[in-house]
Design a protein around this motif. Structure first.
Motif, PDB file in Angstrom:
ATOM      1  N   ASN A   1      -1.306 -60.341  48.485  1.00 31.14           N
ATOM      2  CA  ASN A   1      -2.542 -59.571  48.648  1.00 31.14           C
ATOM      3  C   ASN A   1      -2.405 -58.476  49.702  1.00 31.14           C
ATOM      4  N   SER A   2      -1.179 -58.211  50.166  1.00 31.25           N
ATOM      5  CA  SER A   2      -0.945 -57.241  51.240  1.00 31.25           C
ATOM      6  C   SER A   2      -0.641 -55.847  50.704  1.00 31.25           C
ATOM      7  N   GLN A   3      -1.473 -54.892  51.059  1.00 27.97           N
ATOM      8  CA  GLN A   3      -1.217 -53.506  50.682  1.00 27.97           C
ATOM      9  C   GLN A   3      -0.210 -52.854  51.618  1.00 27.97           C
ATOM     10  N   GLN A   4       0.099 -53.508  52.743  1.00 29.98           N
ATOM     11  CA  GLN A   4       1.111 -52.992  53.657  1.00 29.98           C
ATOM     12  C   GLN A   4       2.523 -53.375  53.194  1.00 29.98           C
ATOM     13  N   GLN A   5       2.643 -54.431  52.407  1.00 28.61           N
ATOM     14  CA  GLN A   5       3.947 -54.912  51.971  1.00 28.61           C
ATOM     15  C   GLN A   5       4.288 -54.537  50.528  1.00 28.61           C
ATOM     16  N   LEU A   6       3.270 -54.285  49.703  1.00 28.32           N
ATOM     17  CA  LEU A   6       3.468 -54.049  48.279  1.00 28.32           C
ATOM     18  C   LEU A   6       2.622 -52.889  47.786  1.00 28.32           C
ATOM     19  N   GLN A   7       3.186 -52.055  46.917  1.00 28.55           N
ATOM     20  CA  GLN A   7       2.384 -51.051  46.218  1.00 28.55           C
ATOM     21  C   GLN A   7       1.603 -51.750  45.123  1.00 28.55           C
ATOM     22  N   ALA A   8       0.547 -51.128  44.649  1.00 27.37           N
ATOM     23  CA  ALA A   8      -0.235 -51.697  43.562  1.00 27.37           C
ATOM     24  C   ALA A   8       0.679 -52.005  42.381  1.00 27.37           C
ATOM     25  N   ALA A   9       0.446 -53.131  41.748  1.00 24.87           N
ATOM     26  CA  ALA A   9       1.296 -53.582  40.646  1.00 24.87           C
ATOM     27  C   ALA A   9       1.096 -52.719  39.401  1.00 24.87           C
ATOM     28  N   LYS A  10       2.161 -52.629  38.620  1.00 21.19           N
ATOM     29  CA  LYS A  10       2.119 -51.935  37.340  1.00 21.19           C
ATOM     30  C   LYS A  10       2.302 -52.964  36.230  1.00 21.19           C
ATOM     31  N   ILE A  11       1.538 -52.781  35.168  1.00 19.07           N
ATOM     32  CA  ILE A  11       1.585 -53.673  34.014  1.00 19.07           C
ATOM     33  C   ILE A  11       2.496 -53.067  32.949  1.00 19.07           C
TER      34      ILE A  11
ATOM     35  N   ASP B   1       4.163 -55.936  25.749  1.00 25.27           N
ATOM     36  CA  ASP B   1       4.892 -55.665  24.510  1.00 25.27           C
ATOM     37  C   ASP B   1       4.318 -54.498  23.711  1.00 25.27           C
ATOM     38  N   THR B   2       3.206 -53.936  24.151  1.00 27.66           N
ATOM     39  CA  THR B   2       2.625 -52.777  23.462  1.00 27.66           C
ATOM     40  C   THR B   2       3.582 -51.591  23.481  1.00 27.66           C
ATOM     41  N   VAL B   3       4.533 -51.576  24.433  1.00 24.38           N
ATOM     42  CA  VAL B   3       5.525 -50.499  24.481  1.00 24.38           C
ATOM     43  C   VAL B   3       6.443 -50.547  23.267  1.00 24.38           C
ATOM     44  N   MET B   4       6.428 -51.692  22.532  1.00 21.55           N
ATOM     45  CA  MET B   4       7.271 -51.847  21.350  1.00 21.55           C
ATOM     46  C   MET B   4       6.443 -52.211  20.115  1.00 21.55           C
ATOM     47  N   GLY B   5       5.137 -51.972  20.148  1.00 19.49           N
ATOM     48  CA  GLY B   5       4.293 -52.234  18.982  1.00 19.49           C
ATOM     49  C   GLY B   5       3.512 -53.526  19.015  1.00 19.49           C
ATOM     50  N   GLY B   6       3.720 -54.368  20.028  1.00 15.59           N
ATOM     51  CA  GLY B   6       2.975 -55.622  20.122  1.00 15.59           C
ATOM     52  C   GLY B   6       1.547 -55.390  20.592  1.00 15.59           C
ATOM     53  N   ILE B   7       0.786 -56.473  20.676  1.00 16.33           N
ATOM     54  CA  ILE B   7      -0.623 -56.332  21.069  1.00 16.33           C
ATOM     55  C   ILE B   7      -1.014 -57.269  22.221  1.00 16.33           C
ATOM     56  N   SER B   8      -0.040 -57.775  22.971  1.00 16.66           N
ATOM     57  CA  SER B   8      -0.361 -58.608  24.131  1.00 16.66           C
ATOM     58  C   SER B   8      -1.061 -57.756  25.188  1.00 16.66           C
ATOM     59  N   SER B   9      -1.839 -58.410  26.028  1.00 18.03           N
ATOM     60  CA  SER B   9      -2.563 -57.680  27.077  1.00 18.03           C
ATOM     61  C   SER B   9      -2.486 -58.465  28.381  1.00 18.03           C
ATOM     62  N   SER B  10      -2.549 -57.741  29.494  1.00 21.87           N
ATOM     63  CA  SER B  10      -2.581 -58.405  30.788  1.00 21.87           C
ATOM     64  C   SER B  10      -3.202 -57.477  31.819  1.00 21.87           C
ATOM     65  N   GLU B  11      -3.573 -58.080  32.945  1.00 24.32           N
ATOM     66  CA  GLU B  11      -4.178 -57.335  34.041  1.00 24.32           C
ATOM     67  C   GLU B  11      -3.960 -58.105  35.330  1.00 24.32           C
ATOM     68  N   ILE B  12      -4.233 -57.435  36.425  1.00 27.89           N
ATOM     69  CA  ILE B  12      -4.191 -58.086  37.730  1.00 27.89           C
ATOM     70  C   ILE B  12      -5.548 -57.880  38.373  1.00 27.89           C
ATOM     71  N   ASN B  13      -6.198 -58.985  38.662  1.00 32.12           N
ATOM     72  CA  ASN B  13      -7.490 -58.961  39.342  1.00 32.12           C
ATOM     73  C   ASN B  13      -7.379 -59.800  40.604  1.00 32.12           C
ATOM     74  N   ARG B  14      -8.324 -59.602  41.494  1.00 30.43           N
ATOM     75  CA  ARG B  14      -8.341 -60.362  42.744  1.00 30.43           C
ATOM     76  C   ARG B  14      -9.317 -61.524  42.614  1.00 30.43           C
ATOM     77  N   ASP B  15      -8.837 -62.727  42.932  1.00 32.90           N
ATOM     78  CA  ASP B  15      -9.709 -63.888  43.022  1.00 32.90           C
ATOM     79  C   ASP B  15     -10.472 -63.748  44.331  1.00 32.90           C
ATOM     80  N   LYS B  16     -11.767 -63.511  44.243  1.00 32.33           N
ATOM     81  CA  LYS B  16     -12.562 -63.227  45.438  1.00 32.33           C
ATOM     82  C   LYS B  16     -12.657 -64.423  46.376  1.00 32.33           C
TER      83      LYS B  16
END
Length: 162
Positions: free
Chosen positions: A6-16, A19-34
């Motif tokens: 959860n550290s913005q000083q140690q990590l840049q925001a994540a990139k997703i 498989d959509t880059v190859m025609g698939g339809i999987s999905s994902s995201e990164i959210n914060r558990d409050k």
């Protein structure tokens, strides 16, 4: 050295990258558990259209010291994931990969040495320089292995030790 996901000083925001880059339809995201103030990598893996993976990657802002092992702490969903490291010594798309299993709803710790990682490109082993933890500049997670359906992985810490 401990990296808090959860550290913005140690990590840049994540990139997703799914498989959509190859025609698939999987999905994902990164959210914060409050409640726990931790990032959660979640989504749905679909095998449709020859798909079947979801992944995310952080760029490290912190410098990793010389280390002999890494400990990953997560709260899982009972599925199998890949911990993926990248270094400037690799070509585009290659990664050092180690697998770990989670237990649904439980915090688990997974300890790895450099020897636990295989260099891979699109699921196939490739030749690459020896993994040195201090060379790591990107850290990722991937779910694949025909694990169709919803997934959720809360990220806690990654600790590099002697």
């Amino acid at each position: 050295m401990e990296i808090q996901f959860n550290s913005q000083q140690q990590l840049q925001a994540a990139k997703i990258s799914n498989d959509t880059v190859m025609g698939g339809i999987s999905s994902s995201e990164i959210n914060r558990d409050k409640r726990q103030d931790k990032p959660v990598f979640s989504g749905n893996v679909s095998l449709a259209n020859n798909g079947g993976f979801a992944s995310m990657e952080y760029r490290l802002l912190a410098i990793i010291p010389r280390a002999n092992a890494v400990k990953l702490t997560v709260i899982g969903d009972g599925k199998r994931y890949q911990l993926r490291f990248k270094t400037p010594k690799l070509s585009f798309g290659e990664a050092y990969v180690a697998h770990f299993n989670t237990i649904a709803g439980q915090r688990t710790e997974h300890r790895f040495t450099a020897g636990d990682f295989n260099s891979q490109f699109r699921g196939r082993n490739v030749n690459a320089p020896e993994l040195l933890f201090e060379d790591i500049d990107r850290v990722g997670l991937l779910i694949a292995d025909k694990q169709q359906g919803d997934f959720s992985l809360m990220l806690d810490t990654m600790t590099f030790t002697d």
